[in-house]
Each structure stands twice: as structure tokens, then as C-alpha cells.
Design an enzyme around this catalytic site. Sequence first.
Site, short mmCIF file in Angstrom:
data_model
loop_
_atom_site.label_atom_id
_atom_site.label_comp_id
_atom_site.label_asym_id
_atom_site.label_seq_id
_atom_site.Cartn_x
_atom_site.Cartn_y
_atom_site.Cartn_z
N TYR A 1 -1.78 -1.20 10.22
CA TYR A 1 -1.91 -1.45 8.78
C TYR A 1 -0.64 -1.00 8.05
O TYR A 1 -0.04 -1.75 7.29
CB TYR A 1 -3.13 -0.72 8.24
CG TYR A 1 -3.38 -0.93 6.76
CD1 TYR A 1 -4.06 -2.05 6.29
CD2 TYR A 1 -2.90 0.00 5.82
CE1 TYR A 1 -4.27 -2.23 4.93
CE2 TYR A 1 -3.12 -0.18 4.46
CZ TYR A 1 -3.80 -1.30 4.02
OH TYR A 1 -4.01 -1.48 2.67
N SER B 1 0.88 -1.18 0.00
CA SER B 1 0.00 0.00 0.00
C SER B 1 0.91 1.22 0.00
O SER B 1 2.10 1.11 0.34
CB SER B 1 -0.85 -0.04 1.28
OG SER B 1 -1.30 1.25 1.62
P1 NDP Z 1 -11.47 -6.05 0.91
O1 NDP Z 1 -11.71 -5.73 2.33
O2 NDP Z 1 -12.47 -5.70 -0.11
O3 NDP Z 1 -11.12 -7.60 0.75
C1 NDP Z 1 -10.20 -8.20 1.64
C2 NDP Z 1 -10.21 -9.69 1.44
O4 NDP Z 1 -9.35 -10.25 2.44
C3 NDP Z 1 -11.60 -10.30 1.64
O5 NDP Z 1 -11.79 -11.34 0.72
C4 NDP Z 1 -11.52 -10.83 3.06
O6 NDP Z 1 -12.36 -11.94 3.32
C5 NDP Z 1 -10.06 -11.28 3.12
N1 NDP Z 1 -9.65 -11.41 4.51
C6 NDP Z 1 -9.66 -10.47 5.48
N2 NDP Z 1 -9.28 -11.00 6.64
C7 NDP Z 1 -9.02 -12.32 6.41
C8 NDP Z 1 -8.60 -13.40 7.22
N3 NDP Z 1 -8.42 -13.26 8.54
N4 NDP Z 1 -8.44 -14.61 6.65
C9 NDP Z 1 -8.66 -14.78 5.33
N5 NDP Z 1 -9.06 -13.81 4.51
C10 NDP Z 1 -9.25 -12.57 5.04
O7 NDP Z 1 -10.06 -5.35 0.57
P2 NDP Z 1 -9.40 -4.92 -0.82
O8 NDP Z 1 -9.83 -5.82 -1.89
O9 NDP Z 1 -9.52 -3.48 -0.94
O10 NDP Z 1 -7.86 -5.18 -0.46
C11 NDP Z 1 -7.09 -6.25 -1.00
C12 NDP Z 1 -5.65 -5.98 -0.67
O11 NDP Z 1 -5.23 -4.76 -1.30
C13 NDP Z 1 -5.38 -5.80 0.82
O12 NDP Z 1 -4.16 -6.43 1.16
C14 NDP Z 1 -5.28 -4.29 0.98
O13 NDP Z 1 -4.48 -3.95 2.07
C15 NDP Z 1 -4.65 -3.90 -0.33
N6 NDP Z 1 -4.87 -2.51 -0.74
C16 NDP Z 1 -6.11 -2.09 -1.11
C17 NDP Z 1 -6.30 -0.79 -1.51
C18 NDP Z 1 -7.65 -0.26 -1.93
O14 NDP Z 1 -7.76 0.94 -2.21
N7 NDP Z 1 -8.68 -1.09 -2.02
C19 NDP Z 1 -5.17 0.17 -1.57
C20 NDP Z 1 -3.91 -0.38 -1.16
C21 NDP Z 1 -3.78 -1.68 -0.78
P3 NDP Z 1 -13.92 -11.72 3.70
O15 NDP Z 1 -14.56 -11.12 2.49
O16 NDP Z 1 -14.37 -13.10 3.99
O17 NDP Z 1 -13.93 -10.82 4.88
#
Ligand code: NDP
Length: 270
Positions: free
Chosen positions: A187, A174
Site C-alpha cells: 500500500y 496517503s
Molecule cells: P474504501 O475501501 O471505502 O473505498 C474504496 C473504493 O475503491 C470502493 O469503491 C471500491 O469498490 C473501489 N475499489 C477497490 N478495488 C477496486 C478494483 N479492483 N476495481 C475497481 N474499484 C475498486 O476506501 P476509501 O474511500 O477510504 O479510500 C479511497 C481512497 O483514499 C483510496 O485510494 C485510499 O487509499 C485513499 N486514502 C484513504 C484514507 C482514509 O482514511 N479513508 C486515508 C488516505 C488515503 P467496492 O466498493 O466495489 O469494493
Amino acid sequence: MSDNSNQQAAPQSEQPLSHDDIRNFLPAKNCLDGKTILVTGAGDGIGRVAALTYARYGATVLLLGRTSSKLEYVYDEIESFGGKQPAMLPMNLEGATYAEMQQLEGLIHKEVGQLDGLLHNAGMLGQLTPLEMYDVDTFAQVMKVNFTATFMLTQALLPLLKDADNGSVVFTSSSVGTHPRAFWGAYALSKQAVEGMSDIFTQETQNTTNLRFNCINPGGTRTNMRAHAFPGENPMSLKTPEDIMGGYVCLMSDESIGVRGQVVALQPKD
Ligand code: NDP
């Protein structure tokens, strides 16, 4: 699959792709054919779209996530467009043990026989608050999901990944992983640790294996996590996960052989 030559480092291409090349990558049809790719957090957000996209380009996708119903939905979507049969791997990374991850490695070895790509996408935001006030239990939770479990899973899956002809591990960082930002607490720290881990894995493996490690920073993308982090923002002003998939495919495809130890920002102006 492999032979002993995989224990040697791949010859570096004369001109590895630039970050612009990766960002603007236009994947060729079936460019992931023959590859098996595991995506964490595959049930929602960017991970869901990455899993669908990898399947559309010919990969067999292993869907890891904590909510089985969401994984089932992605599984059905892949089947509906005729992608290779995926597999669902329900796992909550917060509580998952190293032994469970080693069992997973054994299962993939037995049932699939190969692992070419690992996209560490799962992540949680935690609190947006000064470190002075940060709840220590939440801190540990965020570090476990975003960093420690990422390390554990990578290590547990290394035997399979090193055995791939041109394996690729992609971590998700990020902007706050590259530049620390006040109030982003665990984070930001977890993402900085992820970037450091990618660098160390690269240094430790680049002379002895074809396996490559890189980080992606997706930049502000229209997902639930982004909406929680920036509740006042108009989501329609953001790119969608679909918009940024070129880079995700590129780093898993053989076009990016020679790209190692990079942190690729897919939206550099974000
Ligand atoms: P979302 O919150 O939309 O999705 C996160 C995903 O991670 C979900 O599928 C969630 O599962 C899963 N997850 C969370 N906790 C766990 C856990 N304990 N075990 C297994 N799976 C887990 O986030 P994004 O799609 O936005 O983010 C994806 C990645 O991109 C992350 O690493 C985030 O930090 C990074 N990122 C995102 C940005 C953005 O603007 N969106 C910017 C910079 C980085 P469930 O749906 O079941 O909760």
C-alpha cells in the site's frame, strides 16, 4: 471543448492557490458546470461522496467501480437530487486490460464527447505486515489496483484529457505515500509510486498542455478502508468524506488552474 490553443500551456496565474486555500475551498454554486469528471471507486467511501459532490456542483459524473449494485445506488442518488445524468462504467481494475481502457476512452469520446477531470480514488489496503512476510500475490494485486491500473487508465484517457480546456487529473495518495511506514508494505509503496507518477506526468506535460496533475492525501477519513486499517479507532473521531470535499472540488475546478505537481494533504495534522 477545445481548439488548437489547448496545445499551449496555460498562462500560470500570478498567485496559484496555496494548500491552505485548497483545503479550505468553499465552492461556488455550479462551479463544475460543463465539466465531465470520471471517478474511480465511485461506489463507496470517499469516491462515492466525491461523485455525488461533483454532481451537486454541476458536473456530469462517470462512475467507475467494480460493484455494479453500488454504482447503481450512486447513480440513483444523483438522479434523485436532479444532477446531470451520470454514466456507470463497471470495471474491476485488478483484471482490467489496457485494451479495455482504450475501449473506454473510445466510448466516452463517442457518447459524451469530452473528459475534463479524472479522480483516481479506487484503492485497496492489502496486508499490514512486514515486507519479509508479505504475500507476493497480494503485493502484485495491490500494485495493480493502486498504481499500475492508475497509470494505464491515465495513459488511455490522455487524448480526451489533453483536449479539455483545463483538464485536471487527481491521484489519491496517503501519508504513507509521502513518508514510508513499517508494516504498510505494498500500500505504502504503491502510493509512493503514485506520487512519483504525478510528478513525472507534470514535468512531461507542463510546457505543452493545460492538463494538470496533482495528488490528494485525504488523511484519516471515516470509511471501510480506514476501519480495516485501524480497527481499534473510534470512527466518530474521524472526519467524514463530506468534511473534506472542498479540496476535491477545488482541484477539479478552474479555480485551481496553475496548481500543478502538488501533493495536497487535506488533513495535514493527521
Ligand atoms: P474504501 O475501501 O471505502 O473505498 C474504496 C473504493 O475503491 C470502493 O469503491 C471500491 O469498490 C473501489 N475499489 C477497490 N478495488 C477496486 C478494483 N479492483 N476495481 C475497481 N474499484 C475498486 O476506501 P476509501 O474511500 O477510504 O479510500 C479511497 C481512497 O483514499 C483510496 O485510494 C485510499 O487509499 C485513499 N486514502 C484513504 C484514507 C482514509 O482514511 N479513508 C486515508 C488516505 C488515503 P467496492 O466498493 O466495489 O469494493
